[in-house]
Design a protein around this motif. Structure first.
Motif, short mmCIF file in Angstrom:
data_model
loop_
_atom_site.label_atom_id
_atom_site.label_comp_id
_atom_site.label_asym_id
_atom_site.label_seq_id
_atom_site.Cartn_x
_atom_site.Cartn_y
_atom_site.Cartn_z
N VAL A 1 0.86 -1.18 0.00
CA VAL A 1 0.00 0.00 0.00
C VAL A 1 0.90 1.24 0.00
O VAL A 1 1.76 1.38 0.87
CB VAL A 1 -0.95 0.03 1.22
CG1 VAL A 1 -1.78 1.31 1.20
CG2 VAL A 1 -1.85 -1.19 1.24
N VAL A 2 0.69 2.11 -0.96
CA VAL A 2 1.46 3.36 -1.07
C VAL A 2 0.47 4.51 -1.00
O VAL A 2 -0.45 4.61 -1.83
CB VAL A 2 2.24 3.42 -2.39
CG1 VAL A 2 2.94 4.78 -2.53
CG2 VAL A 2 3.27 2.31 -2.47
N THR A 3 0.61 5.37 0.02
CA THR A 3 -0.29 6.52 0.17
C THR A 3 0.29 7.76 -0.49
O THR A 3 1.51 7.97 -0.48
CB THR A 3 -0.56 6.81 1.66
OG1 THR A 3 0.68 7.09 2.31
CG2 THR A 3 -1.22 5.62 2.32
N VAL A 4 -0.61 8.59 -1.04
CA VAL A 4 -0.22 9.79 -1.77
C VAL A 4 -1.02 10.97 -1.24
O VAL A 4 -2.25 10.88 -1.08
CB VAL A 4 -0.46 9.61 -3.28
CG1 VAL A 4 -0.06 10.89 -4.03
CG2 VAL A 4 0.29 8.42 -3.82
N GLY A 5 -0.33 12.10 -0.97
CA GLY A 5 -1.00 13.30 -0.50
C GLY A 5 -0.02 14.32 0.00
O GLY A 5 1.20 14.13 -0.07
N ARG A 6 -0.50 15.46 0.54
CA ARG A 6 0.37 16.54 1.00
C ARG A 6 0.92 16.31 2.40
O ARG A 6 1.90 16.93 2.79
CB ARG A 6 -0.39 17.87 0.97
CG ARG A 6 -0.61 18.43 -0.43
CD ARG A 6 -1.11 19.87 -0.40
NE ARG A 6 -2.43 19.97 0.18
CZ ARG A 6 -2.69 20.52 1.37
NH1 ARG A 6 -1.69 20.99 2.11
NH2 ARG A 6 -3.93 20.59 1.82
#
Length: 522
Positions: free
Chosen positions: A22-27
């Motif tokens: 699982v790879v999370t993406v965001g600021r």
């Protein structure tokens, strides 16, 4: 092997391997991939590994997640080439077989590699750029990097020569980074090829390392730093040499480069035991260290240039005016052959000799003779230099000067004016100092094509002038009356300023078959 190809306007394309389930993406800082785009939410979406590949799951983002310009409804499976777009940022999903190369062409990079602009890294590390760029990094890491760079800078500035500098740098790199082998190479200025300078091994033995020409060429040509997390998945990394034979697992390669300058070389380090041993912080740090080394090399080059120029200038100023020396130095720096080759040029030779000086020497002590000559030559040299001439040599009590070698004209005007002023300077010296009452000078000036150039090493530069015009000037001097000047026909014809001169007609000179027209300067 899956990865994201990151494309942001005005930013070099980057690649991010997808290694986790699982790879999370965001600021938000806790994400695996941190977005800088203002339209991104703190937790925007995640990429989840499935039995069939990967899927995108939107995490309730404010502006939505778009794949191929269509908004994702909660989640959507990914296929090779899908474009996930957030604001101006494009994340292109790629799937390649293990070891396959990203993109086309020999100079491209692989899925296990991270490529970063050396200029971008230097700005971020604080070696270039401003405070705002440095603030983007975590304080602890920044403090550590600044401390290491401080130590590097302090030690590099204390080294005495280039070789010691390079060895010191590699020692520090091995203290900081978990490298098994290392190689520092410099670009040969003549051939443009890399030449090994320092080799290191964790075991203390001399390391035999082959650096991929594909990697080194990319690093130098594109001024980028490359991190290879797992070299076993990159069949071209060794340019045909077996990975198993070299036993390379992880590697870093960075350019020795300062902004606005040419790349001086590369630093390559690898680990032969563990994959993924190097990370982006290591890439950033090694790039900044390489920048420090490049600055030190540039500084050493400038110091060497200054030392050589000082030697050249010191030698030349003994025989030339400052204006002539400046012209010589400028031509040398511009790639000319002033200090190397002989050349033909049209110039004017001035030969001045003291009359009956030998009998005078018999009545004086050698020390007194040397003192008188030094004073006399000092006055004559000032006149010659003031008229943009250069003293080629002293022969006993005679002096040979040349005019026009480094100027657009042939020097006829300056040589003739110098001769007139030299006679006046000696007459004035005779009036002010009784020791020179028996000094009388005879001068000959002639213009024509002669060969001139430098002979000797930098430590003892001397200019030699050869040719018939020089011989004629010597012969004219021998015919001149005391405290007078004779000039040849070429000199008289080439005068651009009005000079009072009397033609003495055709005169036969010793050693010459043809008579030449001679003029006496009044």
């Amino acid at each position: 092997m899956a990865y994201l190809e990151v494309r942001i306007p005005n930013t070099p394309t980057d690649t991010v391997p997808i290694r986790k389930g699982v790879v999370t993406v965001g600021r938000a800082p806790q994400n695996d991939f941190i977005m800088k785009d203002k339209l991104s939410s703190r937790l925007h979406f995640k990429i989840v590994k499935t039995a069939f590949g990967h899927k995108v799951v939107d995490l309730g983002s404010s502006n939505g997640t778009f794949i191929n310009n269509r908004k994702v409804n909660k989640e959507q499976a990914l296929k090779d080439g899908d474009v996930v777009k957030i604001g101006n940022t494009q994340l292109i999903y790629r799937v390649e077989p293990v070891g396959a190369m990203v993109g086309m062409g020999e100079s491209e990079v692989f899925a296990t590699q991270i490529v970063k602009s050396a200029q971008e890294v230097s700005a971020a590390m604080g070696t270039t750029g401003g405070l705002e760029a440095a603030r983007k990094f975590k304080t602890a890491r920044l403090s550590q990097n600044l401390y290491i760079l401080y130590r590097i800078g302090k030690m590099l500035n204390s080294t005495r020569d280039t070789q010691e500098l390079l060895h010191t740098a590699m020692d520090l790199i091995f203290k900081v980074l978990k490298a098994d082998r290392g190689l520092l190479m410099l670009v040969d200025q003549k051939t443009g090829k890399l030449s090994p300078k320092v080799s290191r091994s964790r075991t203390g033995t001399v390391a035999e390392i082959e650096v991929s020409s594909t990697i080194s060429t990319k690093v130098i040509d594109e001024k980028v730093s490359i991190l290879t997390s797992d070299a076993t998945t990159d069949p071209r990394f060794s340019d045909g040499r077996s990975i198993a034979l070299q036993n390379i697992r992880s590697a870093l390669c960075v350019p020795l480069w300062e902004e606005g300058q040419q790349v001086r070389g590369i630093i390559y380090i690898d680990n032969t035991h563990e994959p993924n041993v190097f990370g982006e912080p290591d890439l950033d740090l090694l790039t900044a260290v390489a920048n420090q080394i490049a600055v030190a090399l540039i500084k050493e080059e400038l110091n060497e240039k200054i030392r050589k120029e000082a030697v050249i200038r010191s030698s030349l100023e003994r025989y030339n005016s400052r204006q002539v020396v400046d012209q010589i130095i400028k031509q040398i720096e511009g790639g000319g052959h002033v200090a190397i080759e002989m050349k033909e040029t049209t110039a004017s030779a001035l030969f001045a000799d003291l009359q009956n000086f030998t009998p005078l020497c018999e009545r004086l002590r050698p020390h007194d003779v040397a003192e008188l000559l030094s004073t006399y030559f000092d006055h004559m040299a000032k006149v010659i230099f003031a008229n943009k001439g250069m003293i080629n040599k002293y022969v006993g009590d005679a002096v040979l000067a040349v005019f026009g070698v480094f100027s657009a004209d042939d020097g006829a005007d300056n040589a003739t004016k110098a001769a007139i002023q030299m006679v006046k300077a000696l007459l004035q010296l005779k009036k002010s100092d009784p020791r020179f009452k028996d000094f009388n000078v005879r001068i000959g000036v002639n213009t024509g094509v002669m060969v001139c150039g430098n002979i000797g090493p930098l430590e003892r530069i001397e200019y030699t002038v050869l040719g018939d015009p020089v011989n004629v000037a010597s012969r004219l001097q021998s015919l001149a009356e005391p405290n007078s000047t004779l000039i040849g026909e070429n000199t008289f014809e080439n005068l651009k300023t009005k000079v009072q001169a009397v033609c003495l007609g055709q005169t036969a000179l010793k050693g010459k078959q043809q008579k030449i027209k001679v003029y006496k300067v009044c």
